[in-house]
Scaffold this motif. Structure first.
Motif, PDB file in Angstrom:
ATOM      1  N   UNK A  51       0.817  -1.209   0.000  1.00 52.29           N
ATOM      2  CA  UNK A  51       0.000   0.000   0.000  1.00 52.29           C
ATOM      3  C   UNK A  51       0.855   1.266   0.000  1.00 52.29           C
ATOM      4  N   UNK A  52       0.238   2.365  -0.409  1.00 48.19           N
ATOM      5  CA  UNK A  52       0.922   3.644  -0.454  1.00 48.19           C
ATOM      6  C   UNK A  52       0.822   4.350   0.895  1.00 48.19           C
ATOM      7  N   UNK A 111      10.622  -0.952  -5.185  1.00 54.72           N
ATOM      8  CA  UNK A 111       9.202  -0.811  -4.863  1.00 54.72           C
ATOM      9  C   UNK A 111       8.906   0.389  -3.990  1.00 54.72           C
ATOM     10  N   UNK A 112       9.937   0.950  -3.366  1.00 55.93           N
ATOM     11  CA  UNK A 112       9.773   2.122  -2.506  1.00 55.93           C
ATOM     12  C   UNK A 112      10.143   3.367  -3.302  1.00 55.93           C
ATOM     13  N   UNK A 132       5.085   6.808  -3.160  1.00 52.39           N
ATOM     14  CA  UNK A 132       4.265   5.886  -2.364  1.00 52.39           C
ATOM     15  C   UNK A 132       4.750   5.718  -0.929  1.00 52.39           C
ATOM     16  N   UNK A 133       5.830   6.412  -0.545  1.00 56.25           N
ATOM     17  CA  UNK A 133       6.350   6.237   0.808  1.00 56.25           C
ATOM     18  C   UNK A 133       7.279   7.386   1.150  1.00 56.25           C
ATOM     19  N   UNK A 134       7.754   7.381   2.373  1.00 57.77           N
ATOM     20  CA  UNK A 134       8.762   8.340   2.815  1.00 57.77           C
ATOM     21  C   UNK A 134       9.764   7.583   3.681  1.00 57.77           C
ATOM     22  N   UNK A 135      11.035   7.927   3.534  1.00 52.13           N
ATOM     23  CA  UNK A 135      12.097   7.271   4.295  1.00 52.13           C
ATOM     24  C   UNK A 135      12.668   8.264   5.292  1.00 52.13           C
ATOM     25  N   UNK A 186       3.976  11.923   9.260  1.00 49.94           N
ATOM     26  CA  UNK A 186       4.157  10.573   8.703  1.00 49.94           C
ATOM     27  C   UNK A 186       4.782   9.608   9.704  1.00 49.94           C
ATOM     28  N   UNK A 187       5.503  10.121  10.705  1.00 50.27           N
ATOM     29  CA  UNK A 187       6.217   9.240  11.640  1.00 50.27           C
ATOM     30  C   UNK A 187       5.328   8.741  12.776  1.00 50.27           C
TER      31      UNK A 187
END
Length: 434
Positions: A96-97, A119-120, A124-127, A199-200
């Protein structure tokens, strides 16, 4: 696995050499959608006959309970190994995103995350990074405890003004050249609460993954097949135990998790002493003023609350998704139920959906189908050297350094001047008994 060759360079048929392996369990995959949209990853060493590294991905439910969702055994924390891990984690467990991946600031993880095909992506994501690893890197470069504390305060500040306050303090008290330049090389969106966009979910470290690694410390002495079986049994027992606990709470009518209940109780208690000013006839904009509390020394504060914009000056609701006292006071002022805005991840029904997923029991081996795959043999180059005294399993870094000026305390009574062995409060100590 890898093909196996003899000394003449000819491929040996029906045999392959172990290289890497990943595994997960279907209940862990199915329940992730009910967890907070964060994943913490970390690696730790194996202790058995063969060298290797165990990589783990960990999730957390709305009651702050953790569980592992993905495992892998690789040759080490290399960029290739992390790519292998992150690729299959995204593909099989969390496609999922909107996810937040929390890790240490290892270059190998950053390269694996950014590599095409993992895939990341930024769409769709944050690191984001663990603040403890950033502190560790800072101490390695500059070794300044006071400035490290300012950086920690910058990271945990929930609002941009709070971040700017500590940032300007660091600039004004600068004693070592290059600190600000070094800090500016790390995007603030990746290590601060104020700039993370919520987001965290308030998670600033990889402590969840490190806790799982600690739980699996004895398991890491086992062969790989036994490690997989151990994680299977541990995860199954965890689901059964937590499922029973949640069902018991639902039967007595409890709606929210214990963590949320405590947060609501604290917020409602404080909200009763707040003064609310309304600023529009639609009842969406407020000014919430804290009244003087004789038990507290800090001055009264005033915060803006804009309900339709989901904006709250203190930052708690945006970062932790838990109601703060200012939000509760505003909703009570207009006779609205603030509980309708609580994220469903904090409801017991969500938790119940998680732990209703059951592990399948393994049949007797005599019922297993015959395996026609090539036989896997270990890599002899990975055999651990047993000569000499075993090394400590704890690798100490700057994180473990005792800050200057802080005396060592007894681990039993927390007083200075003696150790636990000579503590006067220790049971059986003759001086204390006298």
């Amino acid at each position: 696995t890898r093909p196996l060759y003899n000394q003449q360079g000819e491929m040996i048929h029906h045999y392959v050499q172990f290289h890497r392996v990943f595994w997960t369990f279907k209940p862990c995959i199915d329940v992730f959608k009910y967890c907070k949209p964060i994943v913490q990853v970390d690696g730790t060493f194996l202790y058995g006959k063969y060298k290797g590294t165990l990589l783990v991905a960990v999730a957390q439910d709305g009651n702050n309970k953790i569980f592992a969702i993905f495992f892998a055994i690789v040759e080490g924390e290399t960029a290739e190994a992390w790519f292998f891990f992150l690729h299959y984690l995204k593909r099989h467990v969390c496609p999922q995103d909107g996810l937040c991946l929390i890790s240490g600031r290892h270059e190998s993880i950053q390269n694996a995350y950014a590599r095409q095909g993992s895939g990341w992506t930024l769409e769709n994501s944050v690191h984001v990074f663990c603040i403890r690893h950033i502190d560790q890197n800072f101490m390695r470069h500059f070794n300044n405890t006071e400035q490290k504390k300012l950086i920690i305060n910058m990271a945990y500040g929930m609002t941009e003004p709070r971040f700017n306050y500590y940032y300007n303090t660091l600039r004004s008290e600068l004693e070592i050249e290059g600190v600000i330049e070094w800090l500016n090389t790390i995007p603030k969106e990746q290590w601060t609460l104020a700039w993370d966009g919520g987001r965290r979910w308030g998670h600033m470290t990889t402590n969840l993954a490190e806790a799982i690694n600690s739980i699996l410390k004895k398991t890491r002495n086992l062969p790989i097949s036994a490690i997989i079986m151990s994680t299977y049994k541990r995860c199954n027992s965890l689901f059964i135990q937590r499922g029973k606990e949640v069902d018991a709470k639902l039967r007595v009518g409890q709606v929210y998790t214990e963590i949320m209940n405590m947060a609501m109780k604290d917020a409602e208690s404080k909200a009763n002493s707040h003064h609310v000013l309304e600023f529009d006839h639609h009842s969406t904009r407020f000014l919430v003023q804290e009244t003087i509390n004789p038990r507290e020394t800090q001055p009264t504060r005033t915060f803006t609350v804009r309900l339709h914009d989901n904006w709250y000056d203190c930052g708690n609701f945006q970062k932790l998704y838990m109601p703060c006292s200012h939000v509760v006071a505003a909703y009570k002022h207009v006779h609205h139920d603030y509980k309708s805005y609580i994220d469903p991840v904090y409801t017991l029904q969500y938790i119940s959906n998680m732990y209703n997923e059951l592990f399948g029991e393994l049949p007797n081996e005599s019922y297993w189908p015959d395996c026609e795959e090539s036989q896997i043999i270990p890599n002899p180059e990975k055999i651990r050297n047993k000569k000499g005294r075993p090394k400590s399993s704890r690798i100490r870094t700057e994180i473990d350094m005792v800050e200057l000026g802080q005396p060592r305390r007894c681990s039993l009574c927390r007083n200075v001047g003696h150790s636990k062995k000579k503590c006067p409060y220790r049971q059986g100590n003759s001086s204390h008994q006298a």
